[in-house]
Write a protein that holds these residues in place. Structure first.
Motif, PDB file in Angstrom:
ATOM      1  N   LEU A   1       0.726  -5.985   1.124  1.00  0.00           N
ATOM      2  CA  LEU A   1      -0.559  -6.405   0.509  1.00  0.00           C
ATOM      3  C   LEU A   1      -0.699  -7.767  -0.331  1.00  0.00           C
ATOM      4  O   LEU A   1      -1.571  -8.431  -0.319  1.00  0.00           O
TER       5      LEU A   1
ATOM      6  N   GLU B   1      -3.480 -11.043   2.971  1.00  0.00           N
ATOM      7  CA  GLU B   1      -4.478 -11.288   3.806  1.00  0.00           C
ATOM      8  C   GLU B   1      -5.120 -12.893   3.840  1.00  0.00           C
ATOM      9  O   GLU B   1      -5.258 -13.319   4.921  1.00  0.00           O
TER      10      GLU B   1
ATOM     11  N   HIS C   1       1.007  -1.281   0.022  1.00  0.00           N
ATOM     12  CA  HIS C   1       0.060   0.277   0.079  1.00  0.00           C
ATOM     13  C   HIS C   1       0.865   1.218   0.067  1.00  0.00           C
ATOM     14  O   HIS C   1       2.182   1.065   0.460  1.00  0.00           O
TER      15      HIS C   1
ATOM     16  N   ARG D   1       2.167  -0.858   3.971  1.00  0.00           N
ATOM     17  CA  ARG D   1       1.753  -2.068   4.560  1.00  0.00           C
ATOM     18  C   ARG D   1       1.970  -3.146   3.455  1.00  0.00           C
ATOM     19  O   ARG D   1       1.396  -2.808   2.154  1.00  0.00           O
TER      20      ARG D   1
ATOM     21  N   ARG E   1      -5.882   1.092  -2.473  1.00  0.00           N
ATOM     22  CA  ARG E   1      -6.547   0.442  -1.643  1.00  0.00           C
ATOM     23  C   ARG E   1      -6.132  -1.040  -1.074  1.00  0.00           C
ATOM     24  O   ARG E   1      -5.241  -1.641  -1.618  1.00  0.00           O
ATOM     25  N   ASP E   2      -6.846  -1.345  -0.164  1.00  0.00           N
ATOM     26  CA  ASP E   2      -6.574  -2.560   0.315  1.00  0.00           C
ATOM     27  C   ASP E   2      -7.130  -3.753  -0.344  1.00  0.00           C
ATOM     28  O   ASP E   2      -6.875  -5.063  -0.197  1.00  0.00           O
ATOM     29  N   ASP E   3      -8.558  -3.385  -0.962  1.00  0.00           N
ATOM     30  CA  ASP E   3      -9.321  -4.543  -1.611  1.00  0.00           C
ATOM     31  C   ASP E   3      -9.320  -4.623  -2.937  1.00  0.00           C
ATOM     32  O   ASP E   3     -10.142  -5.333  -3.542  1.00  0.00           O
TER      33      ASP E   3
END
Length: 299
Positions: free
Chosen positions: A29, A51, A23, A27, A122-124
């Motif tokens: 990802l 994740e 990210h 972070r 974005r994370d998603d």
């Protein structure tokens, strides 16, 4: 973005680049491995979302994998000759971007593959871009030329996959009789729709089964809901297809006209999204992402 080694070779002489997908705030990802040379399948050979920790790429395959090329009277049968020649690799770190490349030449056709990785917003929604540039380096024109690429995605195993049909619905290839390269999806009003087939396609007779709203393929969700989605540049996409019961998310690149003249080149741009979309396909959201892609194609 991070890559500690650039291009490196394993014990079998296969070349790779490892990319840490992060990210913008740093972070982690996901992680990506690109195979660039020394193997029959170049391209993104591994994609793991942090994740979930699940490998999304099918076994020994890859995404944006070079497969066939064909043209009128090629005389080469169905051998996958474009990917059986030596490839060379490249790696470059630019400002806020990593570019990994692979290049090969066969039958006087040069294919130059580029993969671009940037920090994620974005994370998603995890995203990377690809560009395939194909040049006729020979002394003759190729009539009805095309090159076929596959994206082997494990989560689609025996489930088929979806395309964005001309009525703006997402339909399964199974619903139009497509299981293994036996149902091609093309642009409405295209020469291919008029022909009813993709000339010289090496599976299924090149049968056209439907037309697209946009050239988009959508895979099935992983256990944690991550789908692989592929956008391709409309002007250079001859067709979309599905292989191996849905595992192979395939696209066919062509020069946009019937003759690929000597000395000429063309490019096709591809955008891969790995999106957390566990339930139904969110058509409005994919429309938003497509609009961004379309703007980037112009810019």
């Amino acid at each position: 973005m991070e890559s500690s080694q650039g291009i490196y070779q394993d014990s079998e002489g296969i070349s790779f680049a490892d990319i840490a997908l992060r990210h913008q705030d740093g972070r982690s990802l996901g992680s990506v491995r690109v195979r660039t040379a020394g193997h029959t399948h170049t391209g993104v050979a591994s994609f793991v979302v942090a994740e979930e920790g699940l490998e999304l790429v099918y076994e020994d395959g890859s995404w944006d994998c070079r497969e066939w090329q064909w043209w009128k009277d090629h005389g080469r049968g169905d051998e996958k000759w474009p990917r059986l020649v030596p490839a060379t690799s490249g790696y470059e770190e630019r400002e806020n971007e990593i570019c990994v490349t692979s290049q090969y030449t066969c039958d006087n056709i040069q294919t130059y593959q580029e993969w671009f990785f940037q920090p994620q917003d974005r994370d998603d929604v995890l995203t990377y871009n690809c560009r395939q540039t194909i040049q006729n380096c020979g002394s003759i024109d190729f009539v009805e030329y095309a090159q076929f690429f596959a994206c082997y995605t494990e989560t689609n195993r025996e489930k088929s996959q979806f395309y964005w049909s001309a009525d703006k619905q997402f339909k399964s290839f199974e619903n139009v009789g497509g299981r293994h390269l036996d149902a091609y999806i093309v642009a409405p009003g295209s020469t291919f729709e008029q022909f009813g087939l993709i000339p010289h396609a090496l599976r299924g007779g090149g049968k056209v089964a439907d037309t697209w709203y946009q050239p988009v393929l959508v895979g099935h969700p992983s256990p944690n809901g991550w789908r692989h989605i592929v956008f391709t540049e409309p002007a250079a996409t001859a067709a979309l297809a599905s292989g191996m019961g849905g595992i192979a998310m395939d696209y066919i690149a062509y020069p946009g006209e019937g003759v690929f003249k000597c000395g000429e080149s063309f490019s096709i741009r591809i955008r891969h999204h790995i999106i957390k979309m566990p339930d139904s396909i969110q058509v409005d959201f994919i429309e938003e992402l497509w609009e961004v892609f379309a703007r980037d194609l112009i810019g």
